[in-house]
Design a protein around this motif. Structure first.
Motif, PDB file in Angstrom:
ATOM      1  N   GLY A   1      -8.950  41.284  18.619  1.00  0.00           N
ATOM      2  CA  GLY A   1     -10.259  40.686  18.381  1.00  0.00           C
ATOM      3  C   GLY A   1     -11.338  41.692  18.021  1.00  0.00           C
ATOM      4  O   GLY A   1     -12.513  41.349  17.907  1.00  0.00           O
ATOM      5  N   VAL A   2     -10.938  42.942  17.824  1.00  0.00           N
ATOM      6  CA  VAL A   2     -11.914  43.968  17.461  1.00  0.00           C
ATOM      7  C   VAL A   2     -12.156  43.917  15.953  1.00  0.00           C
ATOM      8  O   VAL A   2     -11.217  43.860  15.167  1.00  0.00           O
ATOM      9  N   VAL A   3     -13.430  43.905  15.590  1.00  0.00           N
ATOM     10  CA  VAL A   3     -13.762  43.865  14.160  1.00  0.00           C
ATOM     11  C   VAL A   3     -13.908  45.290  13.645  1.00  0.00           C
ATOM     12  O   VAL A   3     -14.646  46.094  14.228  1.00  0.00           O
ATOM     13  N   HIS A   4     -13.189  45.589  12.589  1.00  0.00           N
ATOM     14  CA  HIS A   4     -13.258  46.930  11.991  1.00  0.00           C
ATOM     15  C   HIS A   4     -14.014  46.845  10.669  1.00  0.00           C
ATOM     16  O   HIS A   4     -13.713  45.995   9.837  1.00  0.00           O
ATOM     17  N   HIS A   5     -14.956  47.749  10.507  1.00  0.00           N
ATOM     18  CA  HIS A   5     -15.688  47.805   9.242  1.00  0.00           C
ATOM     19  C   HIS A   5     -15.170  48.988   8.441  1.00  0.00           C
ATOM     20  O   HIS A   5     -14.920  50.044   8.985  1.00  0.00           O
ATOM     21  N   TYR A   6     -14.989  48.776   7.161  1.00  0.00           N
ATOM     22  CA  TYR A   6     -14.544  49.896   6.327  1.00  0.00           C
ATOM     23  C   TYR A   6     -15.025  49.675   4.905  1.00  0.00           C
ATOM     24  O   TYR A   6     -15.507  48.596   4.545  1.00  0.00           O
ATOM     25  N   LYS A   7     -14.897  50.713   4.113  1.00  0.00           N
ATOM     26  CA  LYS A   7     -15.287  50.600   2.709  1.00  0.00           C
ATOM     27  C   LYS A   7     -14.049  50.729   1.851  1.00  0.00           C
ATOM     28  O   LYS A   7     -13.159  51.532   2.136  1.00  0.00           O
ATOM     29  N   GLU A   8     -14.003  49.907   0.819  1.00  0.00           N
ATOM     30  CA  GLU A   8     -12.840  49.887  -0.055  1.00  0.00           C
ATOM     31  C   GLU A   8     -13.288  50.215  -1.484  1.00  0.00           C
ATOM     32  O   GLU A   8     -14.311  49.713  -1.941  1.00  0.00           O
ATOM     33  N   ALA A   9     -12.535  51.086  -2.144  1.00  0.00           N
ATOM     34  CA  ALA A   9     -12.874  51.421  -3.539  1.00  0.00           C
ATOM     35  C   ALA A   9     -12.314  50.336  -4.444  1.00  0.00           C
ATOM     36  O   ALA A   9     -11.127  50.058  -4.435  1.00  0.00           O
ATOM     37  N   LEU A  10     -13.188  49.695  -5.201  1.00  0.00           N
ATOM     38  CA  LEU A  10     -12.770  48.619  -6.106  1.00  0.00           C
ATOM     39  C   LEU A  10     -12.966  49.039  -7.559  1.00  0.00           C
ATOM     40  O   LEU A  10     -13.973  49.634  -7.904  1.00  0.00           O
TER      41      LEU A  10
END
Ligand SMILES: [Zn+2]
Length: 259
Positions: free
Chosen positions: A117-126
């Motif tokens: 249930g832990v929300v992980h934030h990340y950035k993705e190269a698109l």
């Protein structure tokens, strides 16, 4: 510098205004940039050139992060975007007008929730993005490289515009709108078999360090991505694509060429 697109835009709204033909030098430059376009039969190239003129008349390009979208860039994008709808027609793209061009890959904020249930934030190269009912976003750096990456079956413009075609009937699920139940069943059977085989191949390569498949492994992430990735290769490197996916070439010919 005379901006040809601006001239074209001036024609919009004039009753009976017809799209201007794309200037010869600009068109030749585009063909040179993308050999997979130049290699098409003359009649198809002519048809594409006409379609590109119409496409540019109805679409709006915006540069992000200070990027100026030149005529050159707009024609390059339009020529590749029109390839999948050469026979289908531009009405397949009539649910949006905006095309946003970034100088390079975009960093998108993403989040996932894990099993705990832990929300992980990340950035993705698109390299690009296609929104349902909304604009298409592209990285110019990758659009510009598409002449060279065709060897590997890569094409970011075709990828995103295939998502638009896929989303004509709702969610991107790897299946575009089809004329009949029979066509739908055939599509599902052929795509599912190819997708399952491909996922297996990717998994085996990852697990046992075997040779990765020729087609971009990103296609194994979801049926919609498989459709987009397969179409990239089908349109820019048909010969190599057919070696691995002969049944898909037949399926795609039937859909895109309305055979
Ligand atoms: Zn995609």
């Amino acid at each position: 510098m005379l901006n040809w697109l601006q001239n074209l835009a001036d024609l919009l709204g004039l009753p009976g205004g017809r799209p201007k033909a794309i200037p010869e030098a600009l068109w030749q430059k585009t063909l040179k940039r993308y050999p997979f376009l130049a290699q098409r039969p003359a009649a198809q190239r002519q048809q594409l050139r006409t379609l590109v003129g119409q496409f540019l008349q109805h679409k709006e390009f915006t540069g992000a992060h200070g990027l100026t979208v030149t005529d050159d860039m707009a024609v390059a994008i339009a020529a590749q975007a029109c390839l999948p709808v050469l026979q289908l027609g531009l009405s397949w793209y009539d649910d949006f007008t905006g095309i946003v061009v970034h100088p390079g890959a975009m960093l998108a904020r993403r989040e996932t929730r894990d099993a705990a249930g832990v929300v992980h934030h990340y950035k993705e190269a698109l390299l690009g993005e296609a929104m349902h009912g909304g604009p298409v976003t592209l990285s110019w750096q990758d659009v510009a490289a598409s002449g060279a990456t065709a060897e590997h079956g890569h094409n970011v413009v075709i990828h995103e515009f295939i998502h638009k075609i896929d989303m004509r009937d709702g969610a991107a699920d790897g299946c575009p709108p089809l004329p009949s139940r029979a066509a739908h069943a055939a599509w599902h059977d052929t795509m599912q078999a190819a997708y399952d085989g491909f996922c297996e191949q990717v998994a085996m390569a990852e697990r046992f360090g075997g040779a990765p498949p020729w087609l971009d492994a990103y296609g194994a992430t979801a049926p919609a991505e498989f459709f987009a990735v397969a179409c990239e290769a089908y349109f820019v490197n048909r010969e190599r694509f057919t070696q691995d996916f002969a049944a898909l070439t037949v399926l795609f010919d039937r859909f895109f060429k309305r055979k």
